[in-house]
Design an enzyme around this catalytic site. Structure first.
Site, PDB file in Angstrom:
ATOM      1  CD1 TRP A   1       1.117  -3.486 -12.092  1.00 51.52           C
ATOM      2  CD2 TRP A   1       0.051  -1.818 -13.553  1.00 51.52           C
ATOM      3  NE1 TRP A   1       1.228  -2.179 -11.623  1.00 51.52           N
ATOM      4  CE2 TRP A   1       0.692  -1.133 -12.603  1.00 51.52           C
ATOM      5  CE3 TRP A   1      -0.467  -1.271 -14.492  1.00 51.52           C
ATOM      6  CZ2 TRP A   1       0.585   0.195 -12.308  1.00 51.52           C
ATOM      7  CZ3 TRP A   1      -0.467   0.074 -14.287  1.00 51.52           C
ATOM      8  CH2 TRP A   1      -0.049   1.053 -13.278  1.00 51.52           C
TER       9      TRP A   1
ATOM     10  CE  LYS B   1       6.471   3.434  -5.005  1.00 49.62           C
ATOM     11  NZ  LYS B   1       6.206   1.682  -4.815  1.00 49.62           N
ATOM     12  CD  GLN B   2       3.147   3.343  -8.795  1.00 48.75           C
ATOM     13  OE1 GLN B   2       3.047   3.302  -7.546  1.00 48.75           O
ATOM     14  NE2 GLN B   2       3.662   2.655  -9.621  1.00 48.75           N
TER      15      GLN B   2
ATOM     16  CD  GLU C   1       3.693   0.009  -6.055  1.00 50.05           C
ATOM     17  OE1 GLU C   1       4.550   0.077  -5.329  1.00 50.05           O
ATOM     18  OE2 GLU C   1       3.373  -0.796  -6.863  1.00 50.05           O
TER      19      GLU C   1
END
Lengths: 785, 785
Positions: free
Chosen positions: A362, A593-594, A489
């Site tokens: 994505w 994580k992000q 994630e």
């Protein structure tokens, strides 16, 4: 301590002035050439030594059965893995019978330059053989933007002190041995040896051709070479071919003033449907055509293609040559990844390495297409046409999972789901909304109504149908989407992920709008008023959780009730966390994580008040570890929007230097295309403050202290324009195209040709920037273990 | 339509009167013999045909690398898989040179009987060979409860019409070929061919011995046989041995009145540490000892052992011979699984088949040990000693995952986690509390204070430490346990699973209490007042979510906000759902595979009001599909407690008939020990209403209409007692031991020897029973596709 290759700082090139074999694989990624169809890692001409040999053709993959410790319904059976195809880069050299190999003899000088304007990789080497013969070897390599199937190498060798006997062997090589896969790191690729089965080999004077079939996927691929050879009288040329090698050999005796020059033309082709003779003819024709165009012709068209690109995308920074280089490097590689993909995916690593098995994710829609939409919009249309072409598989996947519409895969080459770990993939349904978002953004930036009707409509309809069947109405009337995984994630299977719900909301609204605009095409897909109303109702009722206690949006329902990760007890060498902690513990704690909620604020800015944005950003910064390369750019954008310009600029540095400085220690497997595109996002949407808000182009620029100016160009609805941001003013110029309205903050400007608009920028009050987890502060000197 | 083996209904045996080769594997599981150390499937003496050949030694396993499509931190590297060891059951027969094989010639009659009082499997066959010779073959097989390493077979053959020449080959066979693994069903086992490496083979007159090493696990195993042979004069006996076969052969010519009778004694041994000579001597000694005891001696001790067992556990039903048989069958097999495991696990299938790779799960502690605790408490102590012996591995696992204390594996043979799917295993931390619960229950039912101090204390302390580090205090003061998986396998990774939190609460309290009782032993484990207070605080603050809107407990936080599974659109042939729907969708919806919240109400009854229980039971019944065999018994218990006696009795039927009627269609892989134990639970804790509430033994019996009486015995704190429940009264009798207080509902009774107490049972008002999902109603006629 990791070692990284080092490159000199210059505005339009990346130059390597000494060869460090320890970090050869990283250099090969950085010096890779590609046009989106063919990719060639920056391997040395003579083939060895190498870090990772790599020649790729977009969508040529092998199948690899996915093993599961416990089977489960709907698990994908096979992975698609990018294949190292026939290597046409190889030109071996013997000097007085000794092979030219930089590990032997003496490498007197070594320079390799990736020229970002010429679009070539140049190499100049002086090498003294073990027997003492000094030669100069020069080569220039290009993968043509203009001729999609073509690459070429201009190669020469000359003695510098005494006469030598040289043998040049220019080759096509299939089934090169690959280094063994090393680590238990999910980000590296599967290694596939001997996966090409010879179907045909042929040579002719100064040329040759190999056709192979990829063993399990059955894909047929062909490579052909032709040569123009310039050599002293008395030289001899021969050619030969066997299953895995085609070879053209030049033998010459050279006096110090003489040289052998070879121009090697390469053509590649592949197909799942066409026959061997058809492919044979295709590559043979292409290589003959390339030879006809000639080296000069190919080099000229390459430069012209790039000149056009840079005229619509260049970013200039006054006062920061390091980032200046890094940003142009980024823009160059993103172009290489997407320029001529044409109906094929843009993989996470482009065609620069085998990382992530060559899969597209994505990130392409959200990160890469953002940049390409304002610089090379036709590449965006191509990329979305690829998604569109995979709709039958996405529909079948949705049906298998029990849903309506289309469920696009988490990772894939040809549209089939390739992830074997479903909580982070199948459950990440936001991919559907990301595709829809890219459609909406493309149509807004181009006004391409024909695309909207032909391609966009069906993508929007099928993704909206997915959301309608994925979600449900609660008894309180809200529309909820349970048990999904958002972008972050380090979380999975949560209810009402804010990013997912907001993007689904946009998707549902957009589908409804576009169906109203294209009634007959919508009707052909079975969309009636009832379904459109359904979508609008679901969008209106979409549940967006909010934590009243903390005054912030939880990333997903319940997130802010979880324990905060114990950052104080986490050592710097324990990042990335996923390699040192179990997903179980990561998923259940507040550690990001992000960017996830912060990404929602970037892509759905109107859904948050300014106060929300500031509070949310301040809340998420200290728990976001950026173990993903996708995070820094988004944090730059929201950091800039919430007034933390210095912090935003640190994120610009991190995103743009990710590969030049090998910040993630895996540049060897290929470049991080999304992060490189993110460097542009961080500068243009972050500091530049560019937003497309419905039909409005809005610019709210501000640059941090220390930067004297930021100038960037972009393409928008058929125009090219330039924004020149200074500390206290912004200058707007229409470079080509019709007059254009844009907004400088809240003020509408009408841009006309040859008339610069200048507007003041108000200073922001100084405010303390939020902290990051200890040891995870962004910037150029980011701690590496 | 599936076919099932059929057995005649009788009170003390299971008899198969015709041989259906299609369902041979199911019969082999049902007719399996075991003592918990050795297991022998009910394979035919002559070895073939077979469904699944199977001879097992508890904890003899092979290692099998676990493959992952994507690696992850903390994933187990290898699975342990139960091994089909050297088969000592084989006695081949040749009749006039034609092998006795029921697939050829004519099987004139066939009867096999599993005798639940004698503890043997009898077989009597009349067979006419293809050449027309009619013989009777009789065999009786036992696996000795008294002699743990010993099994024996009494075998005879006699001609019925004319004289025949017979050859008997009695064998030890290693590395039998196994049928290939068929389905993608996670419940079946991995097949391991040729995994035994020959170390020694030896024969002597009428005997033989094989020693093998399991290839990767390195476990050494030995099997020996001896024979008593009765044959007419002129018969010849010989023996031989090679790597994988030892053989004793008897050749005889028989007149119609003559027979050959063979008694085969078998001994098994294994070790990870002892030498080949040591094992050799061990099994040779054991088999000589068995021969000395003789067949009659072994048979007598077998019957005595069972007589003692039945005297403390028998359940009698007046008016339901089918369930009568099923319950005794269940009690027999649970005894076989646990009787002599002695420091080894009790696997989910006992030693009756390779299902679940021979692993033990938490079901042993919660289901199997419940029954054994009131019938053969020494087996409970043994099973918990096994858990205790695995503490070093459980501590290491907790450390790896970042926690304190001990994290017991989800599935294992020797204590190492063997599950490759962590959301349903590693995340199911309730295993720790299940072990703790079993410790508490064992000590309550036996008063075994020495065990508590030696074994129980450390188990309770290490599990309490786990909970303290797994949970966290929220800012609202509550103690929460996020992101775990409860018993229900159709949910995963949820916050504050009520079962888990209540069981952890019990665990923390129990650890605190036991440390106060055993101060010095606790101090030796480093437990001080501070830690004890910590545990009590966490237990006191434990968060138990409650849905005020619906007036029920959500299984986990947020559960009741999820969409309810679309049962109306789920076809009957789509159960079990996990084979037809993706976990993604199962996890996010209200659909329950097996009792979870309802199990919490069973094991923590004091945590719920009577109204809670009724409302919760009514809420969960319509969404509980019972795709797990662990569910029905718990639904019986709470169904009975909430007054739904007919429904409870239907669940009794389902649990007890699970294997006799092959309700889950996988009896072929072994019997469902937890469900079989659950049949007892459903009757004794469900209809019988038996609870151990702190130091009180409470009985609240009630039987459904249609059942005239329910009589059951149990062992409790050194006594044996009997409860005889009639429709309107209950009679209590102390069968042996000191006087005992017990409660009939709220009334305390003092039971004394030879004095029956009779108390009335009040009738309950009739009330409608809650519905189950369509097609999932319990009962004997449960729909099978």
């Amino acid at each position: 301590m990791f070692r990284h290759p080092s490159f000199s700082v210059e505005p339009w090139a990346v130059t390597e002035s000494n060869l460090d074999l320890e970090v050869l694989a990283q250099s090969e990624s950085i010096l890779a050439l590609s046009n989106g169809h063919i990719g060639m890692r920056g391997n040395l001409d003579e083939g060895e030594p190498h870090g990772l040999p790599g020649t790729y053709l977009n969508s040529v993959y092998e199948l690899r059965p996915l093993p599961y410790p416990e089977p489960g319904f709907g698990y994908p059976e096979a992975d698609q893995t990018v294949v190292n195809v026939t290597n046409g880069k190889v030109i071996r050299l013997l000097v007085d019978d000794e092979p030219f190999d930089v590990r032997y003899g003496e490498l007197v000088s070594h320079v390799r330059t990736l020229d970002l304007q010429a679009g070539v990789l140049r190499r100049e080497v002086q090498w003294r053989s073990p027997a003492g013969a000094l030669v100069r070897v020069s080569s220039t390599r290009l993968v043509s933007f203009a001729e999609r199937a073509v690459a070429a190498i201009s190669y020469s060798v000359e003695p510098l002190e005494r006469s030598v006997q040289v043998v040049l062997q220019s080759e096509l090589v299939a089934n090169e041995p690959l280094p063994p896969r090393t680590a238990d790191d999910p980000r590296v690729s599967a290694s596939l040896d001997q996966t090409l089965e010879g179907e045909e080999s042929l040579s002719w004077p100064a040329g040759g051709l190999l056709v192979h079939r990829v063993r399990r996927s059955g894909i047929l691929l062909a490579a052909a070479m032709e040569h123009d050879i310039e050599a002293p009288e008395g030289s001899a040329t021969s050619s030969e071919a066997s299953a895995d090698v085609a070879r053209v050999t030049v033998v010459a005796t050279l006096e110090p003033s003489q040289r052998v020059g070879v121009t090697k033309f390469l053509a590649y082709g592949w197909s799942t449907q066409r026959s061997r003779p058809a492919l044979h003819d295709q590559v043979r024709g292409a290589v003959q055509s390339a030879r006809q165009i000639g080296w000069e012709g190919l080099a000229a068209s390459q430069r012209a293609f790039l000149e056009d690109y840079w005229s619509g995308v260049d970013v200039e920074l006054d006062g920061d040559p390091e980032i200046q280089q890094a940003v142009r490097f980024s823009l160059f590689h993103v172009l290489q990844a997407g320029a001529r993909a044409e109906g094929r995916p843009i993989p996470a690593k482009g065609l620069t390495g085998p990382g992530y098995d060559g899969h597209a994710f994505w990130d392409t829609e959200i990160y890469v297409l953002g940049l390409l939409g304002l610089s090379r919009p036709e590449a965006v249309a191509d990329a979305l046409r690829w998604r569109h072409s995979t709709l039958p598989r996405a529909r079948a996947r949705a049906r298998q999972l029990g849903f309506e519409g289309a469920a696009f895969p988490w990772r894939t080459i040809d549209g089939q789901e390739c992830s074997g770990y479903w909580p982070a993939s199948t459950a990440a349904f936001h991919v559907a909304a990301d595709v829809a978002y890219a459609v909406v953004r493309y149509v807004r930036t181009t006004g391409d109504v024909a695309f909207e009707a032909e391609v966009g409509l069906e993508l929007l309809v099928e993704t909206a149908r997915l959301w309608r069947s994925l979600g449900h109405h609660h008894t309180d009337g809200s529309f909820r989407i349970d048990g999904v995984t958002g972008p972050d994630e380090y979380s999975a299977l949560a209810d009402n992920n804010v990013y997912t719900n907001l993007m689904a909301q946009l998707n549902l609204h957009a589908a409804a709008d576009v169906c109203v605009r294209h009634r007959s095409q919508a009707a052909a897909l079975g969309v009636g008023d009832e379904e459109i109303s359904w979508w609008r109702d679901a969008a209106r009722d979409m549940f967006i959780p909010y934590d009243e206690r903390l005054g912030v949006h939880p990333q997903a329902q319940g997130f802010t009730d979880h324990e905060v990760w114990d950052f104080a007890r986490t050592r710097v060498d324990q990042y990335p966390l996923m390699l040192h902690f179990h997903y179980f513990d990561l998923y259940r704690k507040q550690v990001v994580k992000q960017s996830d909620l912060v990404l929602a604020m970037h892509l759905r800015p109107e859904a948050f008040s300014a106060e929300d944005k500031e509070r949310n950003f301040t809340y998420y910064e200290p728990i976001t570890v950026r173990d993903s390369s996708l995070s820094a750019c988004t944090q730059a954008v929201i950091g800039a929007e919430t007034g933390h310009l210095g912090l935003a600029y640190d994120y610009v540095a991190e995103s743009s230097l990710i590969d030049l400085d090998d910040l993630e220690h895996n540049t060897r497997d290929g470049l991080h295309m999304a992060a490189l595109a993110g460097a542009w996002t961080a500068l243009v949407e972050g500091l530049g403050g560019v937003r497309i808000e419905n039909t409005r182009l809005v610019v709210r620029p501000r640059i941090p202290e220390g930067l004297q100016g930021l100038r960037f160009r972009m393409r928008y609805q058929g125009r090219r324009l330039q924004v020149d941001v200074r500390p206290s003013e912004a200058r707007y110029q229409l470079l080509s195209g019709d007059d254009l309205s844009l907004w400088h903050h809240d003020e509408e400007l009408l841009l006309r040709a040859e008339h610069e608009e200048v507007r003041p920028i108000s200073a922001l009050p100084a405010r303390p920037a939020p902290a990051q987890p200890p040891g995870r502060e962004p910037g150029r000197g980011r701690a590496t273990p």
